[in-house]
Design a protein around this motif. Structure first.
Motif, PDB file in Angstrom:
ATOM      1  N   TYR A 171     -14.094  27.208 142.650  1.00 40.00           N
ATOM      2  CA  TYR A 171     -14.506  28.597 142.526  1.00 40.00           C
ATOM      3  C   TYR A 171     -15.273  28.808 141.219  1.00 40.00           C
ATOM      4  CZ  TYR A 171     -14.442  33.560 141.709  1.00 40.00           C
ATOM      5  OH  TYR A 171     -14.841  34.836 141.416  1.00 40.00           O
ATOM      6  N   MET A 172     -14.735  28.292 140.131  1.00 41.43           N
ATOM      7  CA  MET A 172     -15.365  28.531 138.830  1.00 41.43           C
ATOM      8  C   MET A 172     -16.721  27.849 138.711  1.00 41.43           C
ATOM      9  SD  MET A 172     -12.165  28.688 136.152  1.00 41.43           S
ATOM     10  CE  MET A 172     -11.546  27.049 136.491  1.00 41.43           C
ATOM     11  N   GLU A 173     -16.871  26.698 139.355  1.00 43.58           N
ATOM     12  CA  GLU A 173     -18.155  26.006 139.315  1.00 43.58           C
ATOM     13  C   GLU A 173     -19.186  26.648 140.232  1.00 43.58           C
ATOM     14  OE1 GLU A 173     -17.098  22.055 140.346  1.00 43.58           O
ATOM     15  OE2 GLU A 173     -16.403  21.513 138.332  1.00 43.58           O
ATOM     16  N   SER A 174     -18.722  27.366 141.261  1.00 38.71           N
ATOM     17  CA  SER A 174     -19.638  27.892 142.271  1.00 38.71           C
ATOM     18  C   SER A 174     -19.885  29.385 142.150  1.00 38.71           C
ATOM     19  CB  SER A 174     -19.086  27.601 143.672  1.00 38.71           C
ATOM     20  OG  SER A 174     -18.837  26.234 143.849  1.00 38.71           O
ATOM     21  N   ILE A 175     -19.283  30.029 141.166  1.00 43.04           N
ATOM     22  CA  ILE A 175     -19.370  31.473 141.073  1.00 43.04           C
ATOM     23  C   ILE A 175     -20.818  31.911 140.879  1.00 43.04           C
ATOM     24  CG2 ILE A 175     -18.998  31.560 138.571  1.00 43.04           C
ATOM     25  CD1 ILE A 175     -17.383  34.102 139.018  1.00 43.04           C
ATOM     26  N   GLN A 207     -19.560  28.291 129.108  1.00 40.54           N
ATOM     27  CA  GLN A 207     -19.428  29.247 128.017  1.00 40.54           C
ATOM     28  C   GLN A 207     -19.089  30.629 128.549  1.00 40.54           C
ATOM     29  OE1 GLN A 207     -22.946  29.164 125.672  1.00 40.54           O
ATOM     30  NE2 GLN A 207     -21.855  29.076 123.743  1.00 40.54           N
ATOM     31  N   ASN A 208     -19.508  30.919 129.774  1.00 40.15           N
ATOM     32  CA  ASN A 208     -19.401  32.275 130.298  1.00 40.15           C
ATOM     33  C   ASN A 208     -18.138  32.540 131.101  1.00 40.15           C
ATOM     34  OD1 ASN A 208     -21.989  32.942 129.300  1.00 40.15           O
ATOM     35  ND2 ASN A 208     -22.936  31.945 131.065  1.00 40.15           N
ATOM     36  N   LEU A 209     -17.414  31.487 131.460  1.00 40.34           N
ATOM     37  CA  LEU A 209     -16.271  31.641 132.348  1.00 40.34           C
ATOM     38  C   LEU A 209     -14.945  31.402 131.648  1.00 40.34           C
ATOM     39  CD1 LEU A 209     -17.276  30.042 135.775  1.00 40.34           C
ATOM     40  CD2 LEU A 209     -16.493  32.366 135.391  1.00 40.34           C
ATOM     41  N   GLY A 210     -13.955  32.194 132.020  1.00 42.07           N
ATOM     42  CA  GLY A 210     -12.618  32.010 131.482  1.00 42.07           C
ATOM     43  C   GLY A 210     -11.582  32.096 132.585  1.00 42.07           C
ATOM     44  N   LEU A 211     -10.391  31.599 132.287  1.00 40.22           N
ATOM     45  CA  LEU A 211      -9.265  31.651 133.218  1.00 40.22           C
ATOM     46  C   LEU A 211      -8.131  32.403 132.539  1.00 40.22           C
ATOM     47  CD1 LEU A 211      -8.038  30.627 135.944  1.00 40.22           C
ATOM     48  CD2 LEU A 211      -7.202  28.638 134.673  1.00 40.22           C
ATOM     49  N   ALA A 212      -7.563  33.367 133.242  1.00 39.92           N
ATOM     50  CA  ALA A 212      -6.425  34.118 132.716  1.00 39.92           C
ATOM     51  C   ALA A 212      -5.265  34.036 133.691  1.00 39.92           C
ATOM     52  CB  ALA A 212      -6.803  35.577 132.478  1.00 39.92           C
ATOM     53  N   LEU A 213      -4.074  33.743 133.177  1.00 38.33           N
ATOM     54  CA  LEU A 213      -2.841  33.761 133.964  1.00 38.33           C
ATOM     55  C   LEU A 213      -2.017  34.950 133.500  1.00 38.33           C
ATOM     56  CD1 LEU A 213      -3.823  30.853 134.521  1.00 38.33           C
ATOM     57  CD2 LEU A 213      -1.440  30.125 134.442  1.00 38.33           C
ATOM     58  N   VAL A 214      -1.670  35.826 134.427  1.00 37.45           N
ATOM     59  CA  VAL A 214      -0.946  37.044 134.074  1.00 37.45           C
ATOM     60  C   VAL A 214       0.366  37.100 134.861  1.00 37.45           C
ATOM     61  CG1 VAL A 214      -1.050  39.543 133.846  1.00 37.45           C
ATOM     62  CG2 VAL A 214      -3.170  38.202 133.744  1.00 37.45           C
ATOM     63  N   PHE A 215       1.463  37.193 134.118  1.00 38.44           N
ATOM     64  CA  PHE A 215       2.795  37.312 134.710  1.00 38.44           C
ATOM     65  C   PHE A 215       3.259  38.755 134.486  1.00 38.44           C
ATOM     66  CE2 PHE A 215       2.028  32.992 133.426  1.00 38.44           C
ATOM     67  CZ  PHE A 215       2.502  32.227 134.471  1.00 38.44           C
ATOM     68  N   PHE A 216       3.238  39.539 135.559  1.00 36.40           N
ATOM     69  CA  PHE A 216       3.500  40.965 135.432  1.00 36.40           C
ATOM     70  C   PHE A 216       4.997  41.262 135.359  1.00 36.40           C
ATOM     71  CE2 PHE A 216      -0.714  41.416 137.668  1.00 36.40           C
ATOM     72  CZ  PHE A 216      -1.369  41.986 136.575  1.00 36.40           C
ATOM     73  N   ASP A 217       5.305  42.261 134.562  1.00 39.34           N
ATOM     74  CA  ASP A 217       6.644  42.834 134.483  1.00 39.34           C
ATOM     75  C   ASP A 217       6.605  44.165 135.231  1.00 39.34           C
ATOM     76  OD1 ASP A 217       9.264  43.210 133.787  1.00 39.34           O
ATOM     77  OD2 ASP A 217       8.895  43.451 131.635  1.00 39.34           O
ATOM     78  N   GLY A 218       7.759  44.729 135.512  1.00 39.39           N
ATOM     79  CA  GLY A 218       7.809  46.050 136.106  1.00 39.39           C
ATOM     80  C   GLY A 218       7.335  46.122 137.548  1.00 39.39           C
ATOM     81  N   HIS A 219       7.299  44.981 138.204  1.00 33.97           N
ATOM     82  CA  HIS A 219       7.001  44.989 139.652  1.00 33.97           C
ATOM     83  C   HIS A 219       8.156  45.677 140.379  1.00 33.97           C
ATOM     84  CE1 HIS A 219       5.325  43.173 143.422  1.00 33.97           C
ATOM     85  NE2 HIS A 219       6.605  43.232 143.792  1.00 33.97           N
ATOM     86  N   GLU A 220       9.350  45.242 140.040  1.00 36.03           N
ATOM     87  CA  GLU A 220      10.564  45.897 140.529  1.00 36.03           C
ATOM     88  C   GLU A 220      11.107  46.720 139.372  1.00 36.03           C
ATOM     89  OE1 GLU A 220      11.310  44.929 143.570  1.00 36.03           O
ATOM     90  OE2 GLU A 220      10.797  42.817 143.807  1.00 36.03           O
ATOM     91  N   SER A 221      11.383  47.992 139.575  1.00 36.72           N
ATOM     92  CA  SER A 221      11.949  48.781 138.489  1.00 36.72           C
ATOM     93  C   SER A 221      13.460  48.831 138.631  1.00 36.72           C
ATOM     94  CB  SER A 221      11.381  50.203 138.472  1.00 36.72           C
ATOM     95  OG  SER A 221      12.218  51.079 139.178  1.00 36.72           O
TER      96      SER A 221
END
Length: 337
Positions: free
Chosen positions: A306-310, A149-163
């Motif tokens: 990792y998520m199980e052992s945090i 209930q307490n753990l989540g996973l987020a995938l983030v694809f960043f823009d603007g790394h190269e301008s």
């Protein structure tokens, strides 16, 4: 009598050779794994010129968004303006979690050189990392089982790394990750660990730990690779994660805005830019597939472990027996950028 025997033997010899040739030509080629099939199909979508504002940039952004939703993630966009319009793509499993493991990479590519006709599709510089994260997202059911209930996973694809103003050789500007941190898209206190991928897929790459902050999680990944290699589950190739340190040699990347706030991070990138970096030769034909496929298998094992052992007291680290200093955040989250 002997002539007939010789004739029969000659015929048998010819037939045997014909059968052998037929077997060679009809022998099935080595089967690609589902991971490789998906990676190759995904890279076909990603390996386009995708500097901000280009048609390829929009197509890749929309593709990431649709794939995340297809795999059961809640997908959203973090739009922002920095001279031109940019957009980070964010996918959540369990968007009401108290703590998040955040996996990141960048999806934009460099703009063509001024006055040049070099259209850079940047395979190692962003595209492979995006495809790896999507390949991992495809097996989200494995990760969902590890989410309480307490753990989540987020995938983030960043823009603007190269301008648009970034020329080869200049440091990346990291607009997307800076904006993500400053806007508190995920409250910084709720981020257990940021794992950033970049520059993956060239031959003979190794991935050291770049700071004491990373050591414990990096060592755990090295242990996972060793066990997978010993059990024959990895493609025969060189070792990716040796328990080695390379403090002070960390290349600038999207983990740095998080690092500035004391967020635990793990930067999975080589010490040096690949030889093909920001050249027209950074393409699928020059990728080292054993590195890519082994990376997927190692991370697929690491993430649920990792998520199980945090440890929620000392979040961001595996709960080993020895003491770990709790990471601290500044009292006020001021805009540092």
């Amino acid at each position: 009598m002997y002539g007939k025997i010789a004739l029969v033997l000659a015929v048998l010899y010819i037939l045997l050779n014909v059968l052998m040739l037929r077997w060679v030509y009809q022998k099935p080629k080595d089967q690609r794994t589902p991971d490789e099939e998906y990676m190759r199909a995904t890279l076909k979508k990603l390996l386009v010129t995708r500097h901000a504002g280009s048609p390829g940039h929009k197509a890749v952004r929309d593709f990431l968004d649709k794939e995340l939703m297809r795999f059961g993630y809640i997908s959203s966009r973090d739009d922002f303006f920095h001279g031109i319009n940019y957009s980070n793509v964010v996918g959540f499993l369990n968007d009401q979690a108290e703590q998040y493991l955040v996996l990141t990479c960048h999806y934009d590519g460099p703009s063509p050189r001024k006055g040049g006709e070099d259209f850079l599709i940047s395979a190692t510089d962003g595209a492979v990392s995006c495809a790896i994260l999507l390949t991992l997202a495809k097996t989200s059911k494995i990760f969902a089982k590890a989410l309480g209930q307490n753990l989540g996973l987020a995938l983030v694809f960043f823009d603007g790394h190269e301008s648009l103003a970034t020329a080869p050789g200049n440091k990346p500007l990291l607009y997307g990750s800076k904006n993500f941190v400053n806007k508190n898209i995920i409250s910084l206190e709720r981020i257990a660990l940021v794992l950033t991928l970049n520059l993956i897929g060239a031959p003979n790459q190794t991935f050291p730990s770049y700071s004491q902050n990373e050591d414990k999680n990096h060592n755990r990944i090295a242990e996972i690779e060793h066990k997978l290699r010993e059990s024959g589950q990895l493609v025969d190739s060189h070792i990716l994660f040796q328990e080695m340190r390379s403090y002070g040699n960390d290349l600038p990347d999207d983990h740095m805005p998080f690092k500035e706030y004391g967020i635990p991070f793990l930067h999975i990138a080589p010490e040096k830019y690949p030889n093909v970096h920001q050249t027209v030769t950074d393409k699928v034909e020059n990728l080292h597939w054993p590195t890519i496929l082994n990376m997927i298998k190692i991370l697929r094992q690491f993430i649920p472990e990792y998520m199980e052992s945090i440890d929620f007291i000392n979040y961001g680290y595996f709960d080993f027996d020895d003491d770990v200093d709790e990471p601290t955040l500044p009292k006020e989250e001021t805009n540092k950028w």
